[in-house]
Enzyme design. Sequence first.
Site, PDB file in Angstrom:
ATOM      1  CD  GLN A   8       8.721   6.261 -13.017  1.00 42.88           C
ATOM      2  OE1 GLN A   8       9.344   6.060 -11.984  1.00 42.88           O
ATOM      3  NE2 GLN A   8       7.531   6.835 -13.030  1.00 42.88           N
ATOM      4  CG  ASN A   9      10.543   8.943 -16.986  1.00 44.82           C
ATOM      5  OD1 ASN A   9       9.509   9.070 -17.649  1.00 44.82           O
ATOM      6  ND2 ASN A   9      10.692   9.461 -15.784  1.00 44.82           N
TER       7      ASN A   9
ATOM      8  CG  ASP B 147      -3.404   2.999 -21.625  1.00 43.87           C
ATOM      9  OD1 ASP B 147      -3.462   2.873 -22.860  1.00 43.87           O
ATOM     10  OD2 ASP B 147      -4.261   2.535 -20.848  1.00 43.87           O
TER      11      ASP B 147
ATOM     12  N   GLY C  54      -0.657  -4.399 -20.998  1.00 44.44           N
ATOM     13  CA  GLY C  54      -0.742  -3.963 -19.609  1.00 44.44           C
ATOM     14  C   GLY C  54      -2.033  -4.437 -18.981  1.00 44.44           C
TER      15      GLY C  54
END
Length: 512
Positions: free
Chosen positions: A145-146, A169, A199
């Site tokens: 994540q990130n 997204d 996704g």
Amino acid sequence: MEKDASDPDPSRQRNGFVGVLYGEFTDMLNDRVRYSVSLTESALTIQRISSSPGRTKVVFNLTDCVGCRAYRGPDSADVGAYFTAYFYPFKRRWMSAGVTRQRVEQCFRVALVQDPLANLQEAERWAHAIRDASARQAPRRDEHQNHARELVRKADLSQWDALVIMSGDGLLFEVINGLMEREDWQEAIQIPLGILPGGSGNALAASVHHYSQSPPAWNEELLLSCGFMLCKGLVGPMDLVSVHLASKQRLFSFLSLAWGFVADVDIESEKYRHVGAIRFLMGTLVRLASLRVYQGRLAYLPVKEAPKLSKGSFTTNHPPSTPQHPSLCSSLPCQFIPNTSPNQSSRHGTNSNHNTRTNSSNNAITTKRPQIESDSKTRAPVDSLLPDLDQPVPETWTVVKEEDFVLVLAIYQSHLAEDLWTVPGAMADDGLIHLFYVTAGISRPALLRLFLAMEKGAHLACSCPHLVYEKVTALRLEPITPQGMITVDGEVVEYGPVQAQIHPGIARLMCG
């Protein structure tokens, strides 16, 4: 002897990689066969050294390279060392039509000196350079994540003409916020952004497809359409929305801000992610079974020219692209009001209000760069429409006092998911936040039918007394219910007061 390029051109160096590496090596099995080998950032070129005029040259694209290793030979008396590069290029099938990837190995013997260790070090230098160069050709993968946010925040963006994200997204949300956190954000956010649906929601991909005036598409067809638009290379402006949280954190959003039913379904359906896009339907059914109501306050700055939809009424000047006879709403206890403004032009067919031009030489649309007022301290866009969260909103705002909400949704693209056509008239650069909210009292069957109608963009065609739609440029949401979820572009953010303002056209989107 190996010949290394001396005094390389500094313009061909990136991240420590020299643009050209050159050497002459012998064949692994026959010392009398010699090759000249050159490595660039994108290819490994091999040419046999021969007195005959028609020397053979082979070029391997480093995108087809899967690895390279250096090693000593099996004979301890051999002072030479070796390096082998492994490729899987497309080649014609044997005895059949078409092409397929086939394994190719290129092996070279390094015997520059009589020192086996020196020869092995040289072989390892080549193997390391080939691996590094091929790795730079590979697509970046998001590892945690990130991760994408960190990558683009530190990356040398001059290496790329565009950033293409193949994911849902959420990954694009990371990329945009990474770009906006850079010191050179005004330049960074101008790099064209492309999307390939990978996704379960794929809202922006569906919106980009819709903006191209193409028929609806899902799954592989949507991927093909988005890939085709990337190949066309057309670039246009995209609005971003600045979102302020109670903790003073500031985020930038390209898709939506949600509270209530939509946010609950989005996050709680994560447990069904393995089934793909159908997870949203499963989450919807689960949440309908125990419908929640949230108390809160809402305020917004309406667009003066925008037609307004109030409770129990429906404005009839929606764009002509909206379906005229929504079959899924036919069972609702409300009367369908036909479109009474057929002459209203849709933005799908004209660019007359935008300073755009087509560049025939490079097949790209260039737009006049928006003038962005930035804060001298934070170097970020100024939110001139937003007071501090602890201050009252201006008198020009519309205030919805304490109300029981089923959902609040602010969206700035046409689609909320592949199969949810939420704002039929929206465009990526219309400068609007499309605000929807549904108040308590709506029945479960009516709410379900509303979302089913949204598949065809027909949810606004029924005068549902609990649905309100406004076009705004700024908004503030203050939850009173102590527990709940707020999402920005489908990502959970801090729960509490939140406000947002649109910044027209500050990003660039690859679209058709």
